[in-house]
Design an enzyme around this catalytic site. Structure first.
Site, PDB file in Angstrom:
ATOM      1  N   SER A  32       5.334   5.690   5.969  1.00 46.64           N
ATOM      2  CA  SER A  32       6.005   5.146   7.151  1.00 46.64           C
ATOM      3  C   SER A  32       5.542   5.810   8.445  1.00 46.64           C
ATOM      4  O   SER A  32       5.616   7.031   8.598  1.00 46.64           O
ATOM      5  CB  SER A  32       7.524   5.324   7.015  1.00 46.64           C
ATOM      6  OG  SER A  32       8.019   4.588   5.930  1.00 46.64           O
ATOM      7  N   HIS A  63       4.169  -0.188   7.951  1.00 49.83           N
ATOM      8  CA  HIS A  63       3.101  -0.147   6.961  1.00 49.83           C
ATOM      9  C   HIS A  63       2.109  -1.259   7.288  1.00 49.83           C
ATOM     10  O   HIS A  63       2.420  -2.441   7.165  1.00 49.83           O
ATOM     11  CB  HIS A  63       3.671  -0.311   5.547  1.00 49.83           C
ATOM     12  CG  HIS A  63       4.510   0.845   5.112  1.00 49.83           C
ATOM     13  ND1 HIS A  63       4.039   1.808   4.246  1.00 49.83           N
ATOM     14  CD2 HIS A  63       5.768   1.199   5.435  1.00 49.83           C
ATOM     15  CE1 HIS A  63       5.003   2.708   4.040  1.00 49.83           C
ATOM     16  NE2 HIS A  63       6.056   2.349   4.761  1.00 49.83           N
ATOM     17  N   HIS A  85       5.847  -0.503  -2.302  1.00 48.60           N
ATOM     18  CA  HIS A  85       7.044   0.111  -2.858  1.00 48.60           C
ATOM     19  C   HIS A  85       7.637  -0.741  -3.972  1.00 48.60           C
ATOM     20  O   HIS A  85       7.594  -1.969  -3.927  1.00 48.60           O
ATOM     21  CB  HIS A  85       8.128   0.291  -1.777  1.00 48.60           C
ATOM     22  CG  HIS A  85       7.694   1.100  -0.605  1.00 48.60           C
ATOM     23  ND1 HIS A  85       6.973   0.565   0.431  1.00 48.60           N
ATOM     24  CD2 HIS A  85       7.896   2.414  -0.298  1.00 48.60           C
ATOM     25  CE1 HIS A  85       6.740   1.508   1.343  1.00 48.60           C
ATOM     26  NE2 HIS A  85       7.280   2.632   0.918  1.00 48.60           N
ATOM     27  N   TYR A  87      10.758  -1.167  -4.435  1.00 48.62           N
ATOM     28  CA  TYR A  87      11.913  -1.912  -3.920  1.00 48.62           C
ATOM     29  C   TYR A  87      11.523  -3.217  -3.222  1.00 48.62           C
ATOM     30  O   TYR A  87      12.391  -4.041  -2.921  1.00 48.62           O
ATOM     31  CB  TYR A  87      12.765  -1.051  -2.986  1.00 48.62           C
ATOM     32  CG  TYR A  87      12.095  -0.603  -1.699  1.00 48.62           C
ATOM     33  CD1 TYR A  87      11.814  -1.487  -0.668  1.00 48.62           C
ATOM     34  CD2 TYR A  87      11.783   0.737  -1.494  1.00 48.62           C
ATOM     35  CE1 TYR A  87      11.219  -1.075   0.507  1.00 48.62           C
ATOM     36  CE2 TYR A  87      11.201   1.170  -0.322  1.00 48.62           C
ATOM     37  CZ  TYR A  87      10.912   0.262   0.672  1.00 48.62           C
ATOM     38  OH  TYR A  87      10.327   0.681   1.838  1.00 48.62           O
ATOM     39  N   GLU A  88      10.227  -3.419  -2.980  1.00 41.50           N
ATOM     40  CA  GLU A  88       9.802  -4.673  -2.362  1.00 41.50           C
ATOM     41  C   GLU A  88       9.819  -5.839  -3.354  1.00 41.50           C
ATOM     42  O   GLU A  88       9.556  -6.979  -2.969  1.00 41.50           O
ATOM     43  CB  GLU A  88       8.401  -4.509  -1.771  1.00 41.50           C
ATOM     44  CG  GLU A  88       8.362  -3.543  -0.586  1.00 41.50           C
ATOM     45  CD  GLU A  88       6.957  -3.307  -0.074  1.00 41.50           C
ATOM     46  OE1 GLU A  88       6.406  -4.236   0.561  1.00 41.50           O
ATOM     47  OE2 GLU A  88       6.403  -2.219  -0.311  1.00 41.50           O
ATOM     48  N   ALA A 115       7.381   9.714   4.125  1.00 41.23           N
ATOM     49  CA  ALA A 115       8.593  10.208   4.769  1.00 41.23           C
ATOM     50  C   ALA A 115       9.608  10.561   3.688  1.00 41.23           C
ATOM     51  O   ALA A 115       9.732   9.858   2.686  1.00 41.23           O
ATOM     52  CB  ALA A 115       9.171   9.142   5.693  1.00 41.23           C
ATOM     53  N   MET A 211      11.498   7.106  -1.695  1.00 42.68           N
ATOM     54  CA  MET A 211      11.443   5.840  -2.434  1.00 42.68           C
ATOM     55  C   MET A 211      10.016   5.467  -2.837  1.00 42.68           C
ATOM     56  O   MET A 211       9.720   4.298  -3.058  1.00 42.68           O
ATOM     57  CB  MET A 211      12.043   4.725  -1.576  1.00 42.68           C
ATOM     58  CG  MET A 211      13.464   4.987  -1.103  1.00 42.68           C
ATOM     59  SD  MET A 211      14.015   3.719   0.074  1.00 42.68           S
ATOM     60  CE  MET A 211      15.530   4.483   0.698  1.00 42.68           C
ATOM     61  N   SER A 212       9.132   6.450  -2.930  1.00 45.15           N
ATOM     62  CA  SER A 212       7.736   6.171  -3.273  1.00 45.15           C
ATOM     63  C   SER A 212       7.147   7.385  -3.988  1.00 45.15           C
ATOM     64  O   SER A 212       7.867   8.144  -4.635  1.00 45.15           O
ATOM     65  CB  SER A 212       6.934   5.848  -2.001  1.00 45.15           C
ATOM     66  OG  SER A 212       6.898   6.978  -1.139  1.00 45.15           O
ATOM     67  N   ASN A 235      14.810  13.438   8.114  1.00 48.06           N
ATOM     68  CA  ASN A 235      16.259  13.537   8.305  1.00 48.06           C
ATOM     69  C   ASN A 235      16.860  14.422   7.226  1.00 48.06           C
ATOM     70  O   ASN A 235      16.260  14.645   6.171  1.00 48.06           O
ATOM     71  CB  ASN A 235      16.905  12.147   8.216  1.00 48.06           C
ATOM     72  CG  ASN A 235      16.657  11.494   6.860  1.00 48.06           C
ATOM     73  OD1 ASN A 235      15.555  11.012   6.599  1.00 48.06           O
ATOM     74  ND2 ASN A 235      17.653  11.496   5.994  1.00 48.06           N
ATOM     75  N   HIS A 245      15.970   2.967   9.500  1.00 42.04           N
ATOM     76  CA  HIS A 245      14.522   3.066   9.319  1.00 42.04           C
ATOM     77  C   HIS A 245      13.840   3.379  10.647  1.00 42.04           C
ATOM     78  O   HIS A 245      12.789   4.030  10.677  1.00 42.04           O
ATOM     79  CB  HIS A 245      13.988   1.756   8.728  1.00 42.04           C
ATOM     80  CG  HIS A 245      12.551   1.820   8.332  1.00 42.04           C
ATOM     81  ND1 HIS A 245      12.059   2.749   7.428  1.00 42.04           N
ATOM     82  CD2 HIS A 245      11.474   1.081   8.719  1.00 42.04           C
ATOM     83  CE1 HIS A 245      10.753   2.569   7.266  1.00 42.04           C
ATOM     84  NE2 HIS A 245      10.376   1.573   8.045  1.00 42.04           N
TER      85      HIS A 245
END
Length: 270
Positions: A32, A63, A85, A87-88, A115, A211-212, A235, A245
């Site tokens: 990201s 991306h 990803h 989740y896509e 990230a 998440m990756s 964060n 995001h």
């Protein structure tokens, strides 16, 4: 979801070979807000994902969705300007499809950058961490199904194969950045973690969450590639009641210059 076969991976690799005039030594996956790093690649050829047979398409803001192939600090590199990803909506096998393509193209080393949220309360936004281990919090694996013997054995060892980490730590020290090693927890997303999940991850020994990265590491290690992964802390997840995001992209942008220098020096060294 597409069925991934060795023949499809080979078809994709052959298409990319027809477009380039070099053999990449190192593959880069940029997360990201980090796509502009590819501006450092010289003599580059850019190929949009949608033009590549069988290649998954990145759909997430920040991306870019291109392969960039060229020279970086004297090395031949192939970079994903934007990753794929789980989740896509892709399968684990589709998500990690590019790794096996890179292996067939000749890349023996993989550097991933993503990230991450800080589980460890000693980590802060802007920190860059070196991933030294991971926790995969899903039973799904990119190695499910018939084993592709062309890449590796049925039951690969996920420990070891960390020869690039000492090199990366030296690069940190040379840039006056404290090397922080971290355990990465993989959560499928795309929703951010609840406070209860953060507490669970902390008890399990995770330092950061994302998440990756982990599916990519698994497939790269299965293919006997050397792997190094960096996380840009965007964060502290326990304090992120209103995390968005956009905040992740902004934090990545702030750390970009420091991260760019570290990656460039690392590429030169390996």
């Amino acid at each position: 979801m597409k069925v991934i076969t060795y023949e499809k991976i080979l078809e994709t690799a052959d298409y990319i070979k027809s477009k380039i005039n070099l053999k990449p030594d190192i593959a880069l996956i940029l997360g990201s807000g980090l796509g502009s790093f590819t501006d450092n690649i010289t003599d580059r050829i850019e190929i949009p994902y949608e033009e590549i047979p069988n290649f998954p398409i990145s759909t997430v803001k920040g991306h870019g969705g291109k392969l960039v192939i060229g020279k970086l600090n004297g090395k031949n590199v192939i970079a994903m300007k934007g990753r794929i990803h789980f989740y896509e909506g892709y399968s684990m096998q589709e998500t990690t499809f590019p790794i096996r393509v890179f292996k067939l193209l000749g890349a023996e080393k993989l550097l991933t950058v993503s990230a991450v949220g800080a589980i460890n309360t000693n980590y802060h936004s802007g920190d860059i961490v070196i991933i030294n281990d991971y926790i995969k919090l899903t039973s799904l694996s990119p190695l499910l199904g018939t084993n592709m013997e062309e890449f590796g054995e049925r039951f690969p060892n996920m420990n070891g194969n960390t020869s690039l980490i000492p090199i990366m730590k030296n690069i940190f020290n040379n840039n006056f950045v404290k090397p922080i090693e971290a355990v990465y927890a993989f959560m499928a997303g795309p929703q951010y973690e609840t406070k209860a999940e953060v507490n669970m991850l902390r008890m399990l020994g995770a330092d950061v969450v994302g998440m990756s990265t982990v599916p990519e590491i698994i497939v790269a290690k299965h293919a006997n590639m050397e792997v190094c992964s960096l996380g840009c802390v965007t964060n502290a997840v326990s304090d992120a009641d209103n995390l968005s995001h956009e905040e992740v992209l902004q934090a990545s942008e702030k750390a970009k210059d420091k991260l760019t220098k570290i990656i460039l020096d690392f590429i030169k060294e390996i």
